[in-house]
Scaffold this active site. Sequence first.
Site, PDB file in Angstrom:
ATOM      1  CB  SER A  87     -46.406  -6.009   5.400  1.00 18.72           C
ATOM      2  OG  SER A  87     -46.808  -4.655   5.473  1.00 18.72           O
ATOM      3  CE1 TYR A 137     -43.626  -3.444   3.688  1.00 19.95           C
ATOM      4  CE2 TYR A 137     -41.230  -3.518   3.814  1.00 19.95           C
ATOM      5  CZ  TYR A 137     -42.465  -3.737   4.379  1.00 19.95           C
ATOM      6  OH  TYR A 137     -42.556  -4.276   5.647  1.00 19.95           O
TER       7      TYR A 137
HETATM    8  C1  GCO Z   1     -44.424   2.449   5.461  1.00 22.93           C
HETATM    9  C2  GCO Z   1     -44.190   1.447   6.579  1.00 22.93           C
HETATM   10  C3  GCO Z   1     -44.988   0.183   6.280  1.00 22.93           C
HETATM   11  C4  GCO Z   1     -45.214  -0.621   7.526  1.00 22.93           C
HETATM   12  C5  GCO Z   1     -45.088  -2.089   7.389  1.00 22.93           C
HETATM   13  C6  GCO Z   1     -46.098  -2.713   8.301  1.00 22.93           C
HETATM   14  O1  GCO Z   1     -43.452   2.935   4.872  1.00 22.93           O
HETATM   15  O2  GCO Z   1     -45.624   2.696   5.207  1.00 22.93           O
HETATM   16  O3  GCO Z   1     -42.831   1.125   6.760  1.00 22.93           O
HETATM   17  O4  GCO Z   1     -44.344  -0.469   5.228  1.00 22.93           O
HETATM   18  O5  GCO Z   1     -44.374  -0.321   8.564  1.00 22.93           O
HETATM   19  O6  GCO Z   1     -45.340  -2.519   6.114  1.00 22.93           O
HETATM   20  O7  GCO Z   1     -46.157  -4.086   8.076  1.00 22.93           O
END
Ligand code: GCO
Length: 257
Positions: free
Chosen positions: A148, A161
């Site tokens: 990501s 995340y």
């Molecule tokens: C957020 C999003 C991100 C992106 C993802 C792209 O909460 O900022 O969900 O996490 O969508 O990481 O790769």
Amino acid sequence: MVDQDSRFDLTGRTALITGSSQGIGFVLARGLAQAGASVVLNGREEKKLTVAAEGLRAEGARVATAAFDVTDEAAIAREAGRIEADFAPIDILINNAGIHRRAPLAEMTAAHWREVIDTNLTGAFLVARAIAPGMIARGAGKIINTCSVMSEVSRPTIANYSAAKGGLKMLTRAMAVEWARHGLQCNGLGPGYMVTELNRSLVGNAEFNAWVCKRTPAGRWGQPEELVGAAVFLASRASDFVNGQILYVDGGLLAAL
Ligand code: GCO
């Protein structure tokens, strides 16, 4: 002259895509099937998998399903063994399963921290550890980890995340370092802001939507289908000397301050 297209032809290859009953995983599975691969869909819910598989079969794809949670070692071993025995050896693994549990870091529960790390990072390790030995024995294999832009940067409320995706970037490199000598290519695919189920609440938020369009040089959200070309490249012979790389498909986001 080598036929350029044949470098991207996945005919005769079998791909397992985790987290592929919907979202980016399903779109990647469809894209690999359109490039000739047989695909194995994975998710935790049999019903969702069955519906997704029927949809791809209706488009002419050769599809199997394997229901398991990527954090469940025993289920991974059982399903990987069944698929390799009854369907086909896995030539391409896309570790795509991922979740979000957003919260301000100071308020984040240990449970939500562990859940995201376990699914988004440890899950990729566990599934790759089950599949890689067969690839090593055959002297060939493609592992693609869905990283990501959060492998490189973060924003408030997604510390778990970002930590997981940052770790997945380094796990990708570690896989490449250990397994390239056995004929495996291990790389990452790094989506930017894409219109997915995981982001439904964000796309619908006018302020966040405006921020994404301003923060992304392309001035828009990406569509999951825009990840397929990069995935087919990383899954095909065209990337046989590419290892340990993260291919970002982000509309230029990471290029911009
Ligand atoms: C957020 C999003 C991100 C992106 C993802 C792209 O909460 O900022 O969900 O996490 O969508 O990481 O790769």
